[in-house]
Scaffold this motif. Structure first.
Motif, PDB file in Angstrom:
ATOM      1  N   VAL A  11       0.823  -1.216   0.000  1.00 49.79           N
ATOM      2  CA  VAL A  11       0.000   0.000   0.000  1.00 49.79           C
ATOM      3  C   VAL A  11       0.860   1.272   0.000  1.00 49.79           C
ATOM      4  N   GLY A  12       2.121   1.150   0.359  1.00 50.01           N
ATOM      5  CA  GLY A  12       2.985   2.324   0.377  1.00 50.01           C
ATOM      6  C   GLY A  12       3.474   2.718   1.753  1.00 50.01           C
ATOM      7  N   GLY A  13       3.294   1.826   2.730  1.00 48.26           N
ATOM      8  CA  GLY A  13       3.828   2.055   4.067  1.00 48.26           C
ATOM      9  C   GLY A  13       3.116   3.141   4.846  1.00 48.26           C
ATOM     10  N   ARG A  14       3.831   3.635   5.851  1.00 49.72           N
ATOM     11  CA  ARG A  14       3.240   4.598   6.787  1.00 49.72           C
ATOM     12  C   ARG A  14       2.802   5.882   6.080  1.00 49.72           C
ATOM     13  N   GLU A  15       3.587   6.341   5.119  1.00 48.61           N
ATOM     14  CA  GLU A  15       3.238   7.579   4.418  1.00 48.61           C
ATOM     15  C   GLU A  15       1.867   7.475   3.750  1.00 48.61           C
ATOM     16  N   ALA A  16       1.606   6.369   3.082  1.00 50.58           N
ATOM     17  CA  ALA A  16       0.314   6.179   2.419  1.00 50.58           C
ATOM     18  C   ALA A  16      -0.814   6.056   3.431  1.00 50.58           C
ATOM     19  N   LEU A  17      -0.581   5.318   4.514  1.00 45.21           N
ATOM     20  CA  LEU A  17      -1.627   5.154   5.526  1.00 45.21           C
ATOM     21  C   LEU A  17      -1.895   6.459   6.267  1.00 45.21           C
ATOM     22  N   LEU A  18      -0.856   7.234   6.526  1.00 44.44           N
ATOM     23  CA  LEU A  18      -1.047   8.528   7.178  1.00 44.44           C
ATOM     24  C   LEU A  18      -1.803   9.487   6.261  1.00 44.44           C
ATOM     25  N   GLY A  19      -1.519   9.447   4.977  1.00 41.22           N
ATOM     26  CA  GLY A  19      -2.282  10.259   4.026  1.00 41.22           C
ATOM     27  C   GLY A  19      -3.750   9.878   4.033  1.00 41.22           C
ATOM     28  N   LEU A  20      -4.013   8.582   4.072  1.00 44.39           N
ATOM     29  CA  LEU A  20      -5.397   8.095   4.129  1.00 44.39           C
ATOM     30  C   LEU A  20      -6.091   8.558   5.399  1.00 44.39           C
ATOM     31  N   THR A  21      -5.484   8.309   6.546  1.00 44.01           N
ATOM     32  CA  THR A  21      -6.170   8.614   7.812  1.00 44.01           C
ATOM     33  C   THR A  21      -6.299  10.119   8.036  1.00 44.01           C
ATOM     34  N   THR A  22      -5.338  10.895   7.584  1.00 39.14           N
ATOM     35  CA  THR A  22      -5.435  12.352   7.731  1.00 39.14           C
ATOM     36  C   THR A  22      -6.613  12.894   6.939  1.00 39.14           C
ATOM     37  N   GLU A  23      -6.720  12.478   5.686  1.00 39.20           N
ATOM     38  CA  GLU A  23      -7.840  12.930   4.860  1.00 39.20           C
ATOM     39  C   GLU A  23      -9.160  12.363   5.379  1.00 39.20           C
ATOM     40  N   PHE A  24      -9.149  11.118   5.813  1.00 43.53           N
ATOM     41  CA  PHE A  24     -10.368  10.503   6.328  1.00 43.53           C
ATOM     42  C   PHE A  24     -10.909  11.278   7.532  1.00 43.53           C
ATOM     43  N   TYR A  25     -10.054  11.558   8.509  1.00 42.00           N
ATOM     44  CA  TYR A  25     -10.548  12.253   9.698  1.00 42.00           C
ATOM     45  C   TYR A  25     -10.887  13.716   9.422  1.00 42.00           C
ATOM     46  N   ARG A  26     -10.325  14.298   8.375  1.00 44.78           N
ATOM     47  CA  ARG A  26     -10.784  15.625   7.937  1.00 44.78           C
ATOM     48  C   ARG A  26     -12.227  15.536   7.461  1.00 44.78           C
ATOM     49  N   ARG A  27     -12.528  14.481   6.716  1.00 45.63           N
ATOM     50  CA  ARG A  27     -13.889  14.268   6.218  1.00 45.63           C
ATOM     51  C   ARG A  27     -14.844  13.889   7.352  1.00 45.63           C
ATOM     52  N   VAL A  28     -14.343  13.094   8.291  1.00 43.61           N
ATOM     53  CA  VAL A  28     -15.164  12.683   9.428  1.00 43.61           C
ATOM     54  C   VAL A  28     -15.677  13.905  10.184  1.00 43.61           C
ATOM     55  N   ALA A  29     -14.837  14.904  10.362  1.00 41.99           N
ATOM     56  CA  ALA A  29     -15.217  16.106  11.109  1.00 41.99           C
ATOM     57  C   ALA A  29     -16.370  16.846  10.447  1.00 41.99           C
ATOM     58  N   LEU A  30     -16.577  16.622   9.157  1.00 41.93           N
ATOM     59  CA  LEU A  30     -17.651  17.277   8.410  1.00 41.93           C
ATOM     60  C   LEU A  30     -18.880  16.398   8.242  1.00 41.93           C
ATOM     61  N   ASP A  31     -18.795  15.161   8.689  1.00 34.86           N
ATOM     62  CA  ASP A  31     -19.862  14.186   8.463  1.00 34.86           C
ATOM     63  C   ASP A  31     -20.876  14.217   9.605  1.00 34.86           C
ATOM     64  N   PRO A  32     -22.162  14.408   9.292  1.00 36.89           N
ATOM     65  CA  PRO A  32     -23.157  14.520  10.364  1.00 36.89           C
ATOM     66  C   PRO A  32     -23.337  13.241  11.192  1.00 36.89           C
ATOM     67  N   VAL A  33     -23.046  12.090  10.636  1.00 32.17           N
ATOM     68  CA  VAL A  33     -23.184  10.832  11.380  1.00 32.17           C
ATOM     69  C   VAL A  33     -21.953  10.581  12.260  1.00 32.17           C
ATOM     70  N   LEU A  34     -20.777  10.914  11.757  1.00 27.84           N
ATOM     71  CA  LEU A  34     -19.538  10.571  12.452  1.00 27.84           C
ATOM     72  C   LEU A  34     -18.939  11.693  13.293  1.00 27.84           C
ATOM     73  N   ALA A  35     -19.199  12.937  12.938  1.00 26.58           N
ATOM     74  CA  ALA A  35     -18.605  14.048  13.689  1.00 26.58           C
ATOM     75  C   ALA A  35     -18.924  13.985  15.182  1.00 26.58           C
ATOM     76  N   PRO A  36     -20.148  13.630  15.579  1.00 27.83           N
ATOM     77  CA  PRO A  36     -20.416  13.562  17.021  1.00 27.83           C
ATOM     78  C   PRO A  36     -19.572  12.508  17.756  1.00 27.83           C
ATOM     79  N   VAL A  37     -19.184  11.454  17.052  1.00 24.38           N
ATOM     80  CA  VAL A  37     -18.396  10.389  17.668  1.00 24.38           C
ATOM     81  C   VAL A  37     -16.922  10.786  17.749  1.00 24.38           C
ATOM     82  N   PHE A  38     -16.421  11.471  16.720  1.00 22.49           N
ATOM     83  CA  PHE A  38     -14.991  11.747  16.615  1.00 22.49           C
ATOM     84  C   PHE A  38     -14.633  13.214  16.831  1.00 22.49           C
ATOM     85  N   GLY A  39     -15.597  14.041  17.182  1.00 28.29           N
ATOM     86  CA  GLY A  39     -15.346  15.473  17.314  1.00 28.29           C
ATOM     87  C   GLY A  39     -14.316  15.839  18.364  1.00 28.29           C
ATOM     88  N   HIS A  40     -14.094  14.995  19.327  1.00 29.46           N
ATOM     89  CA  HIS A  40     -13.175  15.289  20.433  1.00 29.46           C
ATOM     90  C   HIS A  40     -11.798  14.635  20.261  1.00 29.46           C
TER      91      HIS A  40
END
Length: 157
Positions: A11-40
């Motif tokens: 998959v490309g090691g830590r750099e690829a996974l960090l890119g995935l999770t960074t963008e994912f949690y940016r999107r999570v913060a904007l998601d009405p279903v997930l933001a309440p769970v991960f907002g903190h």
């Protein structure tokens, strides 16, 4: 095959996974279903998740070098009362993000990756319900290629 790469390397090691999770949690913060769970979540949360997933996929022990990483992860889910709707949204958004960041999308890798995400996210829901106690030990899951012999490389079969 002795020279078959780990899922982590593929998959490309830590750099690829960090890119995935960074963008994912940016999107999570904007998601009405997930933001309440991960907002903190701590700003380092994407890195911790990248390290956990990396270890599961055959990478180095960066999440918890003490060897108690899976118990630690279970502990983060206790009494969170996660729902199936939240789990499904988390799963779908993570796969959408994987596509958006250009994560490896060959069938063998994605099959293994999706298999882990299904398994892990369902365990998170189970472990988040009332009355679940932290186990004294739990081995870190190790995911590998689902197809015999590793990835399909065009022109080699």
């Amino acid at each position: 095959m002795p020279d078959t790469p780990s899922l982590y390397d593929w998959v490309g090691g830590r750099e690829a996974l960090l890119g995935l999770t960074t963008e994912f949690y940016r999107r999570v913060a904007l998601d009405p279903v997930l933001a309440p769970v991960f907002g903190h979540m701590d700003p380092e949360h994407p890195a911790h998740v990248a390290d956990f997933i990396g270890e599961v996929l055959g990478g180095p022990t960066l999440y918890d070098p003490s060897g108690h990483g899976h118990v630690r992860m279970i502990g983060h889910h206790l009494n969170r009362h996660l729902t199936e709707a939240q789990r499904r949204r988390w799963f779908d958004l993570l796969l959408d993000t994987a596509d958006a960041v250009g994560m490896a999308d060959d069938a063998e890798f994605r099959s293994a990756f999706v298999g882990y995400l299904e398994w892990g996210s369902r365990l998170a829901v189970i472990n988040s319900q009332p009355g679940v106690e932290l186990p004294p030990s739990s081995p870190m899951p190790k995911w590998t290629w689902g197809a015999p012999g590793g990835p399909y490389i065009p022109g080699t079969a």
